[in-house]
Design a protein around this motif. Structure first.
Motif, mmCIF file in Angstrom:
data_model
loop_
_atom_site.group_PDB
_atom_site.id
_atom_site.type_symbol
_atom_site.label_atom_id
_atom_site.label_comp_id
_atom_site.label_asym_id
_atom_site.label_seq_id
_atom_site.Cartn_x
_atom_site.Cartn_y
_atom_site.Cartn_z
ATOM 1 N N PHE A 12 0.826 -1.208 0.000
ATOM 2 C CA PHE A 12 0.000 0.000 0.000
ATOM 3 C C PHE A 12 0.862 1.260 0.000
ATOM 4 O O PHE A 12 0.618 2.190 -0.779
ATOM 5 C CB PHE A 12 -0.917 0.016 1.223
ATOM 6 C CG PHE A 12 -1.495 1.370 1.533
ATOM 7 C CD1 PHE A 12 -2.483 1.922 0.731
ATOM 8 C CD2 PHE A 12 -1.022 2.108 2.614
ATOM 9 C CE1 PHE A 12 -2.997 3.178 1.005
ATOM 10 C CE2 PHE A 12 -1.528 3.367 2.896
ATOM 11 C CZ PHE A 12 -2.530 3.899 2.083
ATOM 12 N N VAL A 13 1.861 1.290 0.864
ATOM 13 C CA VAL A 13 2.715 2.477 0.967
ATOM 14 C C VAL A 13 3.430 2.741 -0.353
ATOM 15 O O VAL A 13 3.472 3.883 -0.838
ATOM 16 C CB VAL A 13 3.731 2.326 2.116
ATOM 17 C CG1 VAL A 13 4.784 3.421 2.060
ATOM 18 C CG2 VAL A 13 3.013 2.366 3.469
ATOM 19 N N LEU A 14 3.966 1.708 -0.966
ATOM 20 C CA LEU A 14 4.669 1.881 -2.239
ATOM 21 C C LEU A 14 3.716 2.346 -3.332
ATOM 22 O O LEU A 14 4.085 3.174 -4.175
ATOM 23 C CB LEU A 14 5.348 0.573 -2.652
ATOM 24 C CG LEU A 14 6.594 0.186 -1.849
ATOM 25 C CD1 LEU A 14 7.081 -1.196 -2.248
ATOM 26 C CD2 LEU A 14 7.704 1.218 -2.046
ATOM 27 N N ALA A 15 2.492 1.832 -3.331
ATOM 28 C CA ALA A 15 1.510 2.259 -4.327
ATOM 29 C C ALA A 15 1.146 3.728 -4.124
ATOM 30 O O ALA A 15 1.040 4.494 -5.084
ATOM 31 C CB ALA A 15 0.255 1.384 -4.247
ATOM 32 N N ALA A 16 0.947 4.127 -2.862
ATOM 33 C CA ALA A 16 0.617 5.524 -2.570
ATOM 34 C C ALA A 16 1.785 6.451 -2.895
ATOM 35 O O ALA A 16 1.603 7.543 -3.439
ATOM 36 C CB ALA A 16 0.212 5.674 -1.102
ATOM 37 N N VAL A 17 3.005 6.014 -2.574
ATOM 38 C CA VAL A 17 4.193 6.794 -2.926
ATOM 39 C C VAL A 17 4.312 6.888 -4.444
ATOM 40 O O VAL A 17 4.633 7.943 -5.004
ATOM 41 C CB VAL A 17 5.467 6.165 -2.320
ATOM 42 C CG1 VAL A 17 6.717 6.830 -2.872
ATOM 43 C CG2 VAL A 17 5.449 6.283 -0.802
ATOM 44 N N GLY A 18 4.031 5.773 -5.128
ATOM 45 C CA GLY A 18 4.076 5.765 -6.593
ATOM 46 C C GLY A 18 3.086 6.725 -7.200
ATOM 47 O O GLY A 18 3.372 7.367 -8.227
ATOM 48 N N SER A 19 1.921 6.845 -6.581
ATOM 49 C CA SER A 19 0.935 7.812 -7.064
ATOM 50 C C SER A 19 1.426 9.237 -6.869
ATOM 51 O O SER A 19 1.296 10.086 -7.754
ATOM 52 C CB SER A 19 -0.386 7.616 -6.316
ATOM 53 O OG SER A 19 -1.307 8.634 -6.657
ATOM 54 N N ALA A 20 1.997 9.500 -5.699
ATOM 55 C CA ALA A 20 2.448 10.859 -5.383
ATOM 56 C C ALA A 20 3.640 11.272 -6.236
ATOM 57 O O ALA A 20 3.701 12.398 -6.748
ATOM 58 C CB ALA A 20 2.792 10.957 -3.896
ATOM 59 N N ILE A 21 4.604 10.368 -6.400
ATOM 60 C CA ILE A 21 5.790 10.688 -7.203
ATOM 61 C C ILE A 21 5.431 10.600 -8.676
ATOM 62 O O ILE A 21 5.047 9.545 -9.165
ATOM 63 C CB ILE A 21 6.954 9.734 -6.889
ATOM 64 C CG1 ILE A 21 7.421 9.911 -5.441
ATOM 65 C CG2 ILE A 21 8.118 9.987 -7.850
ATOM 66 C CD1 ILE A 21 8.508 8.938 -5.027
ATOM 67 N N GLY A 22 5.534 11.701 -9.359
ATOM 68 C CA GLY A 22 5.213 11.727 -10.782
ATOM 69 C C GLY A 22 6.210 12.572 -11.548
ATOM 70 O O GLY A 22 7.288 12.914 -11.055
ATOM 71 N N LEU A 23 5.830 12.913 -12.755
ATOM 72 C CA LEU A 23 6.728 13.672 -13.617
ATOM 73 C C LEU A 23 7.070 15.037 -13.022
ATOM 74 O O LEU A 23 8.180 15.536 -13.186
ATOM 75 C CB LEU A 23 6.086 13.843 -14.994
ATOM 76 C CG LEU A 23 5.847 12.531 -15.755
ATOM 77 C CD1 LEU A 23 5.009 12.781 -16.993
ATOM 78 C CD2 LEU A 23 7.165 11.882 -16.135
ATOM 79 N N GLY A 24 6.126 15.637 -12.307
ATOM 80 C CA GLY A 24 6.368 16.950 -11.711
ATOM 81 C C GLY A 24 7.464 16.948 -10.674
ATOM 82 O O GLY A 24 8.140 17.959 -10.465
ATOM 83 N N ASN A 25 7.657 15.799 -10.001
ATOM 84 C CA ASN A 25 8.749 15.705 -9.026
ATOM 85 C C ASN A 25 10.101 15.865 -9.701
ATOM 86 O O ASN A 25 11.056 16.361 -9.104
ATOM 87 C CB ASN A 25 8.719 14.347 -8.318
ATOM 88 C CG ASN A 25 7.498 14.169 -7.450
ATOM 89 O OD1 ASN A 25 6.389 14.041 -7.957
ATOM 90 N ND2 ASN A 25 7.686 14.155 -6.145
ATOM 91 N N ILE A 26 10.198 15.427 -10.931
ATOM 92 C CA ILE A 26 11.472 15.446 -11.634
ATOM 93 C C ILE A 26 11.753 16.799 -12.263
ATOM 94 O O ILE A 26 12.865 17.316 -12.197
ATOM 95 C CB ILE A 26 11.502 14.328 -12.700
ATOM 96 C CG1 ILE A 26 11.403 12.956 -12.005
ATOM 97 C CG2 ILE A 26 12.761 14.406 -13.565
ATOM 98 C CD1 ILE A 26 11.318 11.775 -12.944
#
Length: 488
Positions: A12-26
């Protein structure tokens, strides 16, 4: 239907982190730090994280977990008249997915080209001319950019495959691979950047604090805006994901982990971006301010230029960078699709496979506009309107509905009953007063800006069409909430 559950907390945590981390983070966070006082920007950024970001994430996790429902049905449980807010979150997220998948497709095309550095010396002409084949105006569609169309179909196929397999076998397993891979790629990029001449000067530009900027309210607006957008709030994602949590799940602790991991990734990748740009400035004898760029220009124009100049490992670094973009984008698009799928399953009582087929089919058709040769114009226009009149407005209405028209104490009791970290009155005050005030200010400034002058210099009729997409989304949200059933 029995609701699915995550197999593990880590999943769950990795999925939620995966949702939050996107192209805008880069491509966005580092630019904001550079533009807004360097290291001094981290002060309002972390204030925003704890006041608004984590508070709202705890709320969205709690809504999904307490009511065991997607955003529309969770908001309906708060009050029947609020269900349309949940649908607007989901529909807004669907609109975003339609163009976000095309941006991932651009990254996928560049990933395939990275093995030969096919963009050559004229990276700007390659991006706008050969890849996008951009026309001269929004209304000159010019047919499809075939490479982008094919890559977009691949992105949607990947979304379909992962979400079709369900929460455990699809989303959780995918993120157990994608998230560690993304962090490894980021670390490789950072190490590579730090070995380049001029990298330290680039890092200094990135982090050197200018505390005088803290008196400028725009810095604080930028910080709060970035926190809200980067955590995938207001799109129904975190509510849907939390609805799949087992009964005894730590809400507050999970929210802190997800939010901090997202921000840590942004901070980390900034070293890779500015270390590389520092080398680019060194190699060209220019200032870093002359080579830095925001948004897509950084990823598809400036960074390929920097890759061309590397003294060694050009292809390796290029492949790693664009693979990181694809992975970051895909982990977010999976969650965007799942938020809609969960809402459709809850609303119509249909099985996952039918819901995924329906959502992906409609999503791909909606993406076709952005794969035309005028696609970039429409992407920019619709993104501008949906970010504020979608995400910010949804976040504002969501906290007002729960904090002002529902017993917020019940939500807080539910959180504390399952959480190791207990939320106190600070959380209630943040959700009831601070978060609505901040979102209202963000919305107000954007409305004022739109009234002052047309966004981006686009024709008024194109802007009206873009805003029409938002109005259509609101209408669909209202229709979907009509005669809906109660949460069981």
């Amino acid at each position: 239907m029995q609701r699915e559950h995550w197999a593990t907390r880590a999943g769950f945590v990795l999925a939620a982190v995966g949702s939050a981390i996107g192209l805008g983070n880069i491509w966005r966070f580092g630019y904001l730090v550079y533009k807004n006082g360097g290291g001094a920007f981290l002060i309002p950024y972390f204030v925003a994280l704890f006041i608004a970001g984590i508070s709202l994430m705890i709320l969205e996790f709690a809504l999904g977990h307490k009511f065991r429902a997607s955003a529309p049905q969770a908001l309906r449980a708060v009050g029947k008249k609020f269900e349309w807010i949940g649908w607007w979150a989901v529909v807004g997220g669907m609109i975003i997915t339609m163009y976000y998948s095309v941006v991932i497709a651009w990254a996928l095309v560049y990933f395939t080209r990275a093995f030969t550095l096919a963009w050559g010396a004229e990276t700007k002409a390659y991006y706008f001319g050969q890849i996008l084949q951009l026309t001269d105006s929004p209304w000159n569609f010019g047919g499809f950019a075939v490479e982008v169309l094919v890559a977009t179909a691949v992105v949607w196929a990947l979304n379909w495959f992962i979400d079709f397999r369900g929460v455990r076998k699809g989303i959780e397993k995918a993120n157990m691979v994608l998230m560690p891979l993304l962090w490894i790629l980021a670390i490789i990029l950072v190490v590579r950047a730090l070995t380049l001449p001029g990298a330290i000067e680039g890092i200094e530009w990135y982090l050197k604090p200018n505390f005088s900027k803290l008196g400028d309210y725009n810095i604080w607006l930028s910080a709060f805006g970035q926190i809200f957008f980067t955590l995938s709030l207001g799109m129904g994602i975190m509510i849907a994901y939390a609805s799949y949590l087992p009964e005894k799940s730590d809400i507050a602790n999970n929210a802190f982990i997800v939010a901090l991991a997202n921000c840590a990734f942004s901070f980390l990748i900034g070293f890779a971006i500015f270390g590389t740009l520092g080398y680019m400035a060194y190699a060209t004898g220019s200032e870093i301010g002359d080579v830095v760029a925001q948004s897509i220009g950084l990823a598809f124009v400036v960074f390929p230029q920097a890759l061309n100049m590397l003294p060694a490992l050009k292809v390796f670094t290029a492949v790693v960078f664009f693979l990181a973009l694809v992975v970051a984008g895909l982990s977010s698009s999976i969650s965007l699709v799942e938020a809609v799928v969960a809402a459709v399953m809850d609303r119509f009582g249909i099985e996952r496979r039918k819901a995924v087929n329906l959502v992906v089919g409609i999503g791909f058709l909606g993406s076709l506009l952005y794969t035309t040769k005028a696609g970039l114009y429409w992407l920019d226009i619709v993104d501008h309107f949906v970010n504020y009149y979608g995400l910010v407005l949804v976040g504002l209405l969501e906290v007002i509905a729960v904090a002002w028209f529902f017993d917020l104490g019940k939500i807080r009791e539910h959180i504390n009953a399952v959480s190791e970290i207990k939320v106190g009155s600070w959380w209630s005050y943040a959700v009831k007063f601070a978060v609505p005030a901040i979102l209202l200010v963000l919305l107000g400034f954007d409305i004022a800006g739109n009234l002052k002058e047309p966004y981006g210099g686009y024709p008024v009729n194109a802007l009206l069409a873009g805003f029409g997409v938002i109005l259509a989304g609101m209408l669909v949200s209202a229709l979907l909430s009509w005669r809906s059933k109660d949460v069981s």
